[in-house]
Motif scaffolding. Structure first.
Motif, short mmCIF file in Angstrom:
data_model
loop_
_atom_site.label_atom_id
_atom_site.label_comp_id
_atom_site.label_asym_id
_atom_site.label_seq_id
_atom_site.Cartn_x
_atom_site.Cartn_y
_atom_site.Cartn_z
N PRO A 109 0.84 -1.46 -0.11
CA PRO A 109 -0.05 0.07 0.05
C PRO A 109 0.87 1.34 -0.06
N SER A 110 0.28 2.29 -0.29
CA SER A 110 0.99 3.69 -0.23
C SER A 110 1.22 3.90 1.21
N ASP A 111 2.34 4.80 1.06
CA ASP A 111 2.56 5.26 2.58
C ASP A 111 1.64 6.08 3.07
N PHE A 167 14.69 0.40 6.05
CA PHE A 167 15.31 0.80 4.81
C PHE A 167 15.10 2.74 5.14
N PRO A 168 16.37 3.24 5.58
CA PRO A 168 16.25 4.67 5.79
C PRO A 168 16.25 5.37 4.54
N ASP A 169 16.59 4.80 3.27
CA ASP A 169 16.73 5.79 2.14
C ASP A 169 15.95 5.10 0.89
N GLN A 170 14.63 4.42 1.52
CA GLN A 170 13.78 4.10 0.60
C GLN A 170 12.72 5.05 0.35
N GLY A 171 12.39 5.43 -0.82
CA GLY A 171 11.37 6.36 -1.07
C GLY A 171 11.75 6.98 -2.63
N LYS A 176 5.69 5.75 -2.28
CA LYS A 176 6.74 6.22 -1.44
C LYS A 176 7.29 7.33 -1.42
N PRO A 177 6.70 8.59 -1.49
CA PRO A 177 7.14 9.82 -1.84
C PRO A 177 8.45 10.37 -1.24
N GLN A 178 8.49 9.96 0.16
CA GLN A 178 9.69 10.68 0.98
C GLN A 178 10.51 9.33 1.62
#
Length: 262
Positions: A109-111, A167-171, A176-178
Motif C-alpha cells: 500500500p501507499s505510505d 530501509f532509511p533511504d527507500q522512497g 513512497k514519496p519520502q
C-alpha cells in the motif's frame, strides 16, 4: 555477548553476538512479567476498510489501570505467527500491543494508506480503558522498520520507536514519496535501531550513514548491531527464532520501551 560504544557516534551501542556466549531468559527491565488476557484477532477500521490485526493486553486488575501501549508493524512477509507470539510476549511485559495487518488488502500500500491505518490504530487504542494514550511506542520490522523510521518524525503521538532492519533511504516513488532520512529534522522522539551486519536487502552501511545523520542532527537514538545476523533475524520459519540474537534484540526493545514509555 559483547557490547561496545562506537566513538564516532555518541549514542550508539554495538552488540556483537558470538557463538557460545551465555544465554539468559528473555525478561524486560524495569518492567515485570504480568498476567496476560488472551490475544485476539481484531478488525481495525481505516479508510472504510477492516484491516485484520492482532491485539494482546495485560490482564486488567482494576478498572483504573492504564498501561503503556505499542503499535507493531510486521514485515513485508505479513503478520506471521512469530509476530503474534511477540505481541503476546510484549503484553506479558506490560504493554497493550496492537499488530496492524497493513497488508490486508494489498501487498504494498501507499505510505499515506499506512499512515492513516496507524492513526486509526492509535484511535482504537485511545478507546481502551487500559491504555495510557500518552505513553505509546511504535515498532516495525523490514518494511515495518522503514515505516517506523518514516512515521516517528511525522506522528508526535509516539513517545519512542524501535526500527528493526529498516530501509532509511527507500522512497522517491509515487507510493513512497519520502525517505525516512529526509525527515530526520522532524524527529523528536527517541529511536532504537536494530540491525545485522549480514543484512543484504538493507546493507549495514546505509544504517551507519543514517545513524551518522541522526547524530549530526543531535537526535536521540541508539543503534544495536548484531554481528553476522541477516535480514529478518527475529524470525525463523515464521516463528520467533530460538537464537541468542533474537532473544537479546527482543530484550533490548523491551528495555528501551521500559525507559522511554513513562
Amino acid at each position: 555477548m559483547l557490547k561496545h560504544t562506537l566513538p564516532a557516534l555518541a549514542l550508539i551501542s554495538l552488540a556483537l553476538t558470538q557463538p557460545g556466549s551465555a544465554q539468559t531468559p528473555l525478561t524486560a527491565s524495569p518492567t515485570t512479567t504480568v498476567a496476560v488476557s488472551e490475544g485476539q484477532n481484531i478488525d481495525v477500521l481505516s479508510g472504510g476498510k477492516a484491516y485484520k490485526s492482532y491485539l494482546a493486553a495485560p490482564a486488567t486488575t482494576t478498572p483504573t489501570t492504564r498501561r503503556p501501549a505499542v503499535i507493531l508493524l510486521h514485515s513485508f512477509r505479513g503478520l506471521e505467527q512469530g509476530y503474534r507470539d511477540l505481541v503476546d510476549e510484549m503484553a506479558a511485559a506490560g504493554y497493550v500491543t496492537l499488530a496492524l495487518g497493513w497488508q490486508t488488502f494489498e501487498p504494498e500500500p501507499s505510505d499515506a494508506t499506512v499512515k492513516l491505518l496507524v492513526e486509526d490504530g492509535l484511535k482504537a487504542l485511545a478507546l481502551r480503558p487500559d491504555v495510557n494514550i500518552n505513553t505509546v511506542g511504535l515498532t516495525g520490522f523490514c518494511a515495518g522498520g522503514r515505516y517506523t523510521m518514516l512515521l516517528l518524525p511525522q506522528m508526535k503521538a509516539f513517545k519512542s520507536g524501535v526500527a528493526w532492519y529498516g530501509f532509511p533511504d527507500q522512497g522517491g516513488t509515487a507510493l513512497k514519496p519520502q525517505t525516512p532520512t529526509a525527515l530526520i529534522g522532524n524527529l523528536t522522539a527517541p529511536i532504537l535501531i536494530i540491525h545485522g551486519t549480514r543484512d543484504q536487502p538493507s546493507p549495514i552501511a546505509g544504517i551507519y550513514s543514517y545513524a551518522q545523520k541522526l547524530d549530526a542532527a543531535n537526535k536521540p537514538f541508539k543503534l544495536s548491531v548484531y554481528q553476522g545476523e541477516p535480514h529478518g533475524f527475529l524470525l525463523a520459519e515464521s516463528k520467533l527464532a530460538n537464537t541468542q540474537a533474537s532473544r537479546d534484540a527482543r530484550r533490548d526493545m523491551l528495555n528501551y520501551f521500559g525507559e522511554t514509555l513513562k
